[in-house]
Scaffold this motif. Structure first.
Motif, PDB file in Angstrom:
ATOM      1  N   THR A  77      -3.132   7.080  -5.400  1.00  0.00           N
ATOM      2  CA  THR A  77      -3.793   6.924  -4.104  1.00  0.00           C
ATOM      3  C   THR A  77      -4.934   5.926  -4.211  1.00  0.00           C
ATOM      4  N   LEU A  78      -4.989   5.041  -3.236  1.00  0.00           N
ATOM      5  CA  LEU A  78      -6.038   4.032  -3.147  1.00  0.00           C
ATOM      6  C   LEU A  78      -6.992   4.422  -2.032  1.00  0.00           C
ATOM      7  N   PHE A  79      -8.277   4.221  -2.258  1.00  0.00           N
ATOM      8  CA  PHE A  79      -9.280   4.571  -1.263  1.00  0.00           C
ATOM      9  C   PHE A  79     -10.118   3.347  -0.894  1.00  0.00           C
ATOM     10  N   LEU A  80     -10.633   3.386   0.317  1.00  0.00           N
ATOM     11  CA  LEU A  80     -11.611   2.393   0.746  1.00  0.00           C
ATOM     12  C   LEU A  80     -12.721   3.139   1.469  1.00  0.00           C
ATOM     13  N   GLN A  81     -13.867   3.213   0.843  1.00  0.00           N
ATOM     14  CA  GLN A  81     -15.030   3.830   1.467  1.00  0.00           C
ATOM     15  C   GLN A  81     -15.833   2.735   2.153  1.00  0.00           C
ATOM     16  N   MET A  82     -16.104   2.931   3.423  1.00  0.00           N
ATOM     17  CA  MET A  82     -16.853   1.952   4.194  1.00  0.00           C
ATOM     18  C   MET A  82     -18.063   2.621   4.824  1.00  0.00           C
ATOM     19  N   SER A  83     -19.168   1.908   4.820  1.00  0.00           N
ATOM     20  CA  SER A  83     -20.384   2.427   5.419  1.00  0.00           C
ATOM     21  C   SER A  83     -21.061   1.325   6.229  1.00  0.00           C
ATOM     22  N   SER A  84     -22.093   1.721   6.967  1.00  0.00           N
ATOM     23  CA  SER A  84     -22.816   0.771   7.834  1.00  0.00           C
ATOM     24  C   SER A  84     -21.843  -0.041   8.670  1.00  0.00           C
ATOM     25  N   LEU A  85     -20.874   0.651   9.230  1.00  0.00           N
ATOM     26  CA  LEU A  85     -19.830  -0.035   9.986  1.00  0.00           C
ATOM     27  C   LEU A  85     -20.371  -0.704  11.235  1.00  0.00           C
ATOM     28  N   LYS A  86     -19.763  -1.830  11.566  1.00  0.00           N
ATOM     29  CA  LYS A  86     -20.163  -2.635  12.713  1.00  0.00           C
ATOM     30  C   LYS A  86     -18.978  -2.759  13.672  1.00  0.00           C
ATOM     31  N   PRO A  87     -19.246  -3.036  14.936  1.00  0.00           N
ATOM     32  CA  PRO A  87     -18.136  -3.222  15.880  1.00  0.00           C
ATOM     33  C   PRO A  87     -17.148  -4.293  15.417  1.00  0.00           C
ATOM     34  N   GLU A  88     -17.641  -5.307  14.732  1.00  0.00           N
ATOM     35  CA  GLU A  88     -16.739  -6.360  14.256  1.00  0.00           C
ATOM     36  C   GLU A  88     -15.836  -5.914  13.106  1.00  0.00           C
ATOM     37  N   ASP A  89     -16.045  -4.719  12.599  1.00  0.00           N
ATOM     38  CA  ASP A  89     -15.135  -4.157  11.599  1.00  0.00           C
ATOM     39  C   ASP A  89     -13.911  -3.526  12.257  1.00  0.00           C
ATOM     40  N   THR A  90     -13.904  -3.469  13.567  1.00  0.00           N
ATOM     41  CA  THR A  90     -12.768  -2.906  14.284  1.00  0.00           C
ATOM     42  C   THR A  90     -11.512  -3.719  14.014  1.00  0.00           C
ATOM     43  N   ALA A  91     -10.479  -3.040  13.551  1.00  0.00           N
ATOM     44  CA  ALA A  91      -9.235  -3.718  13.184  1.00  0.00           C
ATOM     45  C   ALA A  91      -8.208  -2.676  12.764  1.00  0.00           C
ATOM     46  N   VAL A  92      -6.995  -3.148  12.570  1.00  0.00           N
ATOM     47  CA  VAL A  92      -5.989  -2.330  11.900  1.00  0.00           C
ATOM     48  C   VAL A  92      -6.094  -2.631  10.409  1.00  0.00           C
ATOM     49  N   TYR A  93      -6.239  -1.600   9.626  1.00  0.00           N
ATOM     50  CA  TYR A  93      -6.403  -1.757   8.183  1.00  0.00           C
ATOM     51  C   TYR A  93      -5.079  -1.435   7.491  1.00  0.00           C
ATOM     52  N   TYR A  94      -4.635  -2.382   6.667  1.00  0.00           N
ATOM     53  CA  TYR A  94      -3.349  -2.257   5.989  1.00  0.00           C
ATOM     54  C   TYR A  94      -3.541  -2.110   4.483  1.00  0.00           C
ATOM     55  N   CYS A  95      -2.770  -1.230   3.914  1.00  0.00           N
ATOM     56  CA  CYS A  95      -2.729  -1.086   2.470  1.00  0.00           C
ATOM     57  C   CYS A  95      -1.644  -2.016   1.913  1.00  0.00           C
ATOM     58  N   ASN A  96      -1.951  -2.628   0.799  1.00  0.00           N
ATOM     59  CA  ASN A  96      -1.017  -3.571   0.167  1.00  0.00           C
ATOM     60  C   ASN A  96      -0.860  -3.234  -1.302  1.00  0.00           C
ATOM     61  N   ALA A  97       0.344  -3.403  -1.817  1.00  0.00           N
ATOM     62  CA  ALA A  97       0.591  -3.262  -3.251  1.00  0.00           C
ATOM     63  C   ALA A  97       1.453  -4.426  -3.708  1.00  0.00           C
ATOM     64  N   VAL A  98       1.095  -5.007  -4.823  1.00  0.00           N
ATOM     65  CA  VAL A  98       1.908  -6.037  -5.459  1.00  0.00           C
ATOM     66  C   VAL A  98       2.572  -5.399  -6.672  1.00  0.00           C
ATOM     67  N   TRP A  99       3.880  -5.524  -6.755  1.00  0.00           N
ATOM     68  CA  TRP A  99       4.583  -4.862  -7.855  1.00  0.00           C
ATOM     69  C   TRP A  99       5.744  -5.697  -8.337  1.00  0.00           C
ATOM     70  N   GLY A 100       6.145  -5.474  -9.574  1.00  0.00           N
ATOM     71  CA  GLY A 100       7.206  -6.279 -10.136  1.00  0.00           C
ATOM     72  C   GLY A 100       7.775  -5.673 -11.401  1.00  0.00           C
ATOM     73  N   LYS A 101       7.635  -6.406 -12.511  1.00  0.00           N
ATOM     74  CA  LYS A 101       8.231  -5.937 -13.764  1.00  0.00           C
ATOM     75  C   LYS A 101       7.554  -4.650 -14.253  1.00  0.00           C
ATOM     76  N   PRO A 102       8.356  -3.800 -14.880  1.00  0.00           N
ATOM     77  CA  PRO A 102       9.759  -3.961 -15.246  1.00  0.00           C
ATOM     78  C   PRO A 102      10.738  -3.481 -14.178  1.00  0.00           C
ATOM     79  N   CYS A 103      10.250  -3.124 -13.020  1.00  0.00           N
ATOM     80  CA  CYS A 103      11.145  -2.592 -11.979  1.00  0.00           C
ATOM     81  C   CYS A 103      12.067  -3.670 -11.414  1.00  0.00           C
ATOM     82  N   ILE A 104      11.508  -4.857 -11.210  1.00  0.00           N
ATOM     83  CA  ILE A 104      12.286  -5.973 -10.670  1.00  0.00           C
ATOM     84  C   ILE A 104      11.822  -7.259 -11.339  1.00  0.00           C
ATOM     85  N   ASP A 105      12.599  -8.294 -11.224  1.00  0.00           N
ATOM     86  CA  ASP A 105      12.154  -9.614 -11.670  1.00  0.00           C
ATOM     87  C   ASP A 105      11.277 -10.201 -10.583  1.00  0.00           C
TER      88      ASP A 105
END
Length: 121
Positions: A77-105
């Motif tokens: 599990t990956l976490f993102l703790q955010m504080s002092s949030l601003k209106p400009e932080d409003t967005a859809v937040y996406y989780c990303n993973a980069v993966w490869g060997k040895p599962c795939i080339d």
């Protein structure tokens, strides 16, 4: 395959805090890095923070000092703790993973469906 599911989004007042979670499943042993991106209406998706296996982290300039990315390896599990949030932080937040060997080339990106974060003024 690596599947990602975000949780923890919601509505928060300016100055408040929020923690996002991203549960990874599947070929998690082949993940080399994970990160959080966000996309506000009318804007391109942009990096918020990422975590390279081994402990190296990067943060967007706008989030430095206001966010902490971390990973619970035992729970994949990956976490993102955010504080002092601003209106400009409003967005859809996406989780990303980069993966490869040895599962795939080569390497591929996996993305979650996103979690809406709305910061009210």
């Amino acid at each position: 395959q690596v599947q990602l599911v975000e949780s923890g989004g919601g509505l928060v007042q300016a100055g408040g805090s929020l923690t996002l979670s991203c549960a990874a499943s599947g070929d998690t042993i082949c993940i080399s890095s994970m990160g959080w991106y966000r996309q506000a209406p009318g804007k391109e998706r942009a990096l918020v923070a990422d975590f390279i296996i081994g402990g190296i982290t990067h943060y967007a300039e706008s989030m430095k000092g206001r966010s902490t990315i971390s990973r619970d390896n035992a729970k994949d599990t990956l976490f993102l703790q955010m504080s002092s949030l601003k209106p400009e932080d409003t967005a859809v937040y996406y989780c990303n993973a980069v993966w490869g060997k040895p599962c795939i080339d080569g390497e591929v990106d996996s993305w979650g469906r996103g979690a809406q974060v709305t910061v009210s003024s």
